[in-house]
Design a protein around this motif. Structure first.
Motif, PDB file in Angstrom:
ATOM      1  N   HIS A   1       0.838  -1.204   0.000  1.00 25.90           N
ATOM      2  CA  HIS A   1       0.000   0.000   0.000  1.00 25.90           C
ATOM      3  C   HIS A   1       0.871   1.252   0.000  1.00 25.90           C
ATOM      4  O   HIS A   1       1.891   1.314   0.690  1.00 25.90           O
ATOM      5  CB  HIS A   1      -0.890  -0.021   1.246  1.00 25.90           C
ATOM      6  N   GLY A   2       0.469   2.244  -0.776  1.00 24.25           N
ATOM      7  CA  GLY A   2       1.213   3.499  -0.842  1.00 24.25           C
ATOM      8  C   GLY A   2       1.366   4.167   0.516  1.00 24.25           C
ATOM      9  O   GLY A   2       2.387   4.798   0.802  1.00 24.25           O
ATOM     10  N   GLY A   3       0.381   4.017   1.375  1.00 22.69           N
ATOM     11  CA  GLY A   3       0.464   4.585   2.717  1.00 22.69           C
ATOM     12  C   GLY A   3       1.564   3.951   3.548  1.00 22.69           C
ATOM     13  O   GLY A   3       2.193   4.612   4.380  1.00 22.69           O
ATOM     14  N   VAL A   4       1.825   2.680   3.313  1.00 23.04           N
ATOM     15  CA  VAL A   4       2.926   1.995   4.006  1.00 23.04           C
ATOM     16  C   VAL A   4       4.257   2.584   3.542  1.00 23.04           C
ATOM     17  O   VAL A   4       5.133   2.882   4.354  1.00 23.04           O
ATOM     18  CB  VAL A   4       2.879   0.465   3.752  1.00 23.04           C
ATOM     19  N   LEU A   5       4.400   2.771   2.233  1.00 18.34           N
ATOM     20  CA  LEU A   5       5.641   3.336   1.696  1.00 18.34           C
ATOM     21  C   LEU A   5       5.847   4.765   2.188  1.00 18.34           C
ATOM     22  O   LEU A   5       6.953   5.146   2.585  1.00 18.34           O
ATOM     23  CB  LEU A   5       5.624   3.292   0.171  1.00 18.34           C
ATOM     24  N   MET A   6       4.778   5.556   2.205  1.00 18.33           N
ATOM     25  CA  MET A   6       4.880   6.929   2.710  1.00 18.33           C
ATOM     26  C   MET A   6       5.234   6.932   4.193  1.00 18.33           C
ATOM     27  O   MET A   6       6.032   7.761   4.645  1.00 18.33           O
ATOM     28  CB  MET A   6       3.570   7.682   2.479  1.00 18.33           C
ATOM     29  N   SER A   7       4.662   6.004   4.931  1.00 14.91           N
ATOM     30  CA  SER A   7       4.980   5.908   6.360  1.00 14.91           C
ATOM     31  C   SER A   7       6.436   5.538   6.575  1.00 14.91           C
ATOM     32  O   SER A   7       7.090   6.063   7.489  1.00 14.91           O
ATOM     33  CB  SER A   7       4.075   4.881   7.037  1.00 14.91           C
TER      34      SER A   7
ATOM     35  N   GLU B   1      14.820  17.283  19.875  1.00 18.19           N
ATOM     36  CA  GLU B   1      13.707  18.145  20.239  1.00 18.19           C
ATOM     37  C   GLU B   1      12.449  17.627  19.563  1.00 18.19           C
ATOM     38  O   GLU B   1      12.518  16.826  18.629  1.00 18.19           O
ATOM     39  CB  GLU B   1      13.972  19.581  19.789  1.00 18.19           C
ATOM     40  N   LYS B   2      11.301  18.080  20.016  1.00 18.96           N
ATOM     41  CA  LYS B   2      10.042  17.677  19.396  1.00 18.96           C
ATOM     42  C   LYS B   2       9.949  18.299  18.012  1.00 18.96           C
ATOM     43  O   LYS B   2      10.162  19.493  17.835  1.00 18.96           O
ATOM     44  CB  LYS B   2       8.856  18.111  20.250  1.00 18.96           C
ATOM     45  N   THR B   3       9.631  17.461  17.041  1.00 18.52           N
ATOM     46  CA  THR B   3       9.476  17.923  15.659  1.00 18.52           C
ATOM     47  C   THR B   3       8.202  17.330  15.069  1.00 18.52           C
ATOM     48  O   THR B   3       7.707  16.309  15.545  1.00 18.52           O
ATOM     49  CB  THR B   3      10.677  17.507  14.781  1.00 18.52           C
ATOM     50  N   VAL B   4       7.718  17.970  14.040  1.00 14.68           N
ATOM     51  CA  VAL B   4       6.564  17.468  13.304  1.00 14.68           C
ATOM     52  C   VAL B   4       6.877  17.520  11.813  1.00 14.68           C
ATOM     53  O   VAL B   4       7.705  18.303  11.369  1.00 14.68           O
ATOM     54  CB  VAL B   4       5.279  18.282  13.603  1.00 14.68           C
ATOM     55  N   THR B   5       6.188  16.682  11.070  1.00 14.56           N
ATOM     56  CA  THR B   5       6.307  16.700   9.616  1.00 14.56           C
ATOM     57  C   THR B   5       5.508  17.889   9.093  1.00 14.56           C
ATOM     58  O   THR B   5       4.310  17.988   9.328  1.00 14.56           O
ATOM     59  CB  THR B   5       5.757  15.403   9.006  1.00 14.56           C
ATOM     60  N   ALA B   6       6.182  18.795   8.395  1.00 12.96           N
ATOM     61  CA  ALA B   6       5.514  19.962   7.830  1.00 12.96           C
ATOM     62  C   ALA B   6       5.100  19.706   6.386  1.00 12.96           C
ATOM     63  O   ALA B   6       4.129  20.282   5.890  1.00 12.96           O
ATOM     64  CB  ALA B   6       6.428  21.182   7.902  1.00 12.96           C
ATOM     65  N   GLY B   7       5.830  18.850   5.690  1.00 15.68           N
ATOM     66  CA  GLY B   7       5.505  18.529   4.309  1.00 15.68           C
ATOM     67  C   GLY B   7       6.164  17.223   3.922  1.00 15.68           C
ATOM     68  O   GLY B   7       7.260  16.919   4.379  1.00 15.68           O
ATOM     69  N   LEU B   8       5.473  16.445   3.090  1.00 18.26           N
ATOM     70  CA  LEU B   8       6.008  15.158   2.641  1.00 18.26           C
ATOM     71  C   LEU B   8       5.636  14.971   1.181  1.00 18.26           C
ATOM     72  O   LEU B   8       4.449  15.015   0.824  1.00 18.26           O
ATOM     73  CB  LEU B   8       5.430  14.021   3.491  1.00 18.26           C
ATOM     74  N   ASN B   9       6.642  14.819   0.335  1.00 12.55           N
ATOM     75  CA  ASN B   9       6.432  14.579  -1.097  1.00 12.55           C
ATOM     76  C   ASN B   9       6.882  13.170  -1.410  1.00 12.55           C
ATOM     77  O   ASN B   9       7.979  12.762  -1.008  1.00 12.55           O
ATOM     78  CB  ASN B   9       7.241  15.565  -1.939  1.00 12.55           C
ATOM     79  N   THR B  10       6.042  12.437  -2.138  1.00 18.50           N
ATOM     80  CA  THR B  10       6.354  11.038  -2.430  1.00 18.50           C
ATOM     81  C   THR B  10       6.185  10.754  -3.915  1.00 18.50           C
ATOM     82  O   THR B  10       5.221  11.221  -4.540  1.00 18.50           O
ATOM     83  CB  THR B  10       5.409  10.106  -1.637  1.00 18.50           C
ATOM     84  N   HIS B  11       7.111   9.985  -4.445  1.00 14.29           N
ATOM     85  CA  HIS B  11       7.041   9.512  -5.830  1.00 14.29           C
ATOM     86  C   HIS B  11       7.091   7.991  -5.794  1.00 14.29           C
ATOM     87  O   HIS B  11       8.073   7.411  -5.320  1.00 14.29           O
ATOM     88  CB  HIS B  11       8.211  10.062  -6.658  1.00 14.29           C
ATOM     89  N   PHE B  12       6.027   7.349  -6.267  1.00 12.96           N
ATOM     90  CA  PHE B  12       5.962   5.894  -6.334  1.00 12.96           C
ATOM     91  C   PHE B  12       6.532   5.481  -7.688  1.00 12.96           C
ATOM     92  O   PHE B  12       6.007   5.863  -8.727  1.00 12.96           O
ATOM     93  CB  PHE B  12       4.521   5.418  -6.170  1.00 12.96           C
TER      94      PHE B  12
ATOM     95  N   ILE C   1      11.768   1.652  -5.191  1.00  9.70           N
ATOM     96  CA  ILE C   1      10.313   1.538  -5.128  1.00  9.70           C
ATOM     97  C   ILE C   1       9.657   2.910  -4.959  1.00  9.70           C
ATOM     98  O   ILE C   1       8.650   3.215  -5.581  1.00  9.70           O
ATOM     99  CB  ILE C   1       9.895   0.608  -3.967  1.00  9.70           C
ATOM    100  N   ALA C   2      10.243   3.729  -4.085  1.00 13.73           N
ATOM    101  CA  ALA C   2       9.683   5.059  -3.833  1.00 13.73           C
ATOM    102  C   ALA C   2      10.798   6.019  -3.442  1.00 13.73           C
ATOM    103  O   ALA C   2      11.810   5.614  -2.865  1.00 13.73           O
ATOM    104  CB  ALA C   2       8.630   5.003  -2.727  1.00 13.73           C
ATOM    105  N   TRP C   3      10.596   7.277  -3.773  1.00  6.88           N
ATOM    106  CA  TRP C   3      11.522   8.339  -3.391  1.00  6.88           C
ATOM    107  C   TRP C   3      10.685   9.457  -2.804  1.00  6.88           C
ATOM    108  O   TRP C   3       9.577   9.730  -3.262  1.00  6.88           O
ATOM    109  CB  TRP C   3      12.290   8.855  -4.611  1.00  6.88           C
ATOM    110  N   GLY C   4      11.210  10.097  -1.773  1.00 10.61           N
ATOM    111  CA  GLY C   4      10.457  11.182  -1.184  1.00 10.61           C
ATOM    112  C   GLY C   4      11.354  12.226  -0.542  1.00 10.61           C
ATOM    113  O   GLY C   4      12.543  11.993  -0.307  1.00 10.61           O
ATOM    114  N   SER C   5      10.757  13.365  -0.277  1.00 10.74           N
ATOM    115  CA  SER C   5      11.437  14.413   0.477  1.00 10.74           C
ATOM    116  C   SER C   5      10.466  14.890   1.545  1.00 10.74           C
ATOM    117  O   SER C   5       9.249  14.807   1.385  1.00 10.74           O
ATOM    118  CB  SER C   5      11.861  15.567  -0.434  1.00 10.74           C
TER     119      SER C   5
END
Length: 145
Positions: A63-69, A85-96, A133-137
């Motif tokens: 599943h694409g959600g697994v790869l993004m995770s 320190e505490k951080t959060v994801t501000a943006g996630l780009n994924t290429h399947f 399989i996937a690339w992301g930033s």
């Protein structure tokens, strides 16, 4: 000699931090997904997932959600070690790029840029045949000091 001692001390500190993170991750989405750390330090990390039936979508591929995770978790791991320190994801780009059906998937992440409270990383997911399989930033934001 001093450089080797500093490196050993840094590695020991990272291992203590990873043990603490592993303890905190118990019962969270990380443990539910089934990822494990291959290696990690303040610039780069790799995680592994044994893709099973529960990770597949209705057409029988991971599943694409697994790869993004995986991408998000690997990049987030680097950030947690680098920042402490505490951080959060501000943006996630994924290429399947390819599909995967099962087996070991490895995701490697590394820091590309850091300025102020924002860190940008890139990551890849590869299968057992070393196919991309996937690339992301991802962009991560420090939310506490």
């Amino acid at each position: 000699m001093r450089v080797a001692e500093d490196f050993a001390a840094e590695q020991a500190d990272i291992e203590r931090h990873l043990a603490k993170l592993e303890e905190l991750a118990s019962g969270t989405f990380w443990s539910e997904l089934g990822c494990e750390v291959v290696f990690a330090h303040a610039e780069k990390a790799a995680i592994r997932l044994r893709a099973e039936q529960r990770h597949l979508n209705l057409i029988g591929i991971v599943h694409g959600g697994v790869l993004m995770s995986m991408l998000d978790n690997a990049m987030g791991l680097v950030v947690m070690i680098a920042c402490r320190e505490k951080t959060v994801t501000a943006g996630l780009n994924t290429h399947f790029l390819e599909s995967a059906k099962s087996g070991n998937l490895v995701c490697e992440a590394e820091i590309m840029h850091r300025i102020g409270r924002t860190i940008t990383l890139q990551a890849t997911v590869k299968d057992e045949e070393d196919r991309l399989i996937a690339w992301g930033s991802g962009t991560y934001r420090i939310v506490s000091r």
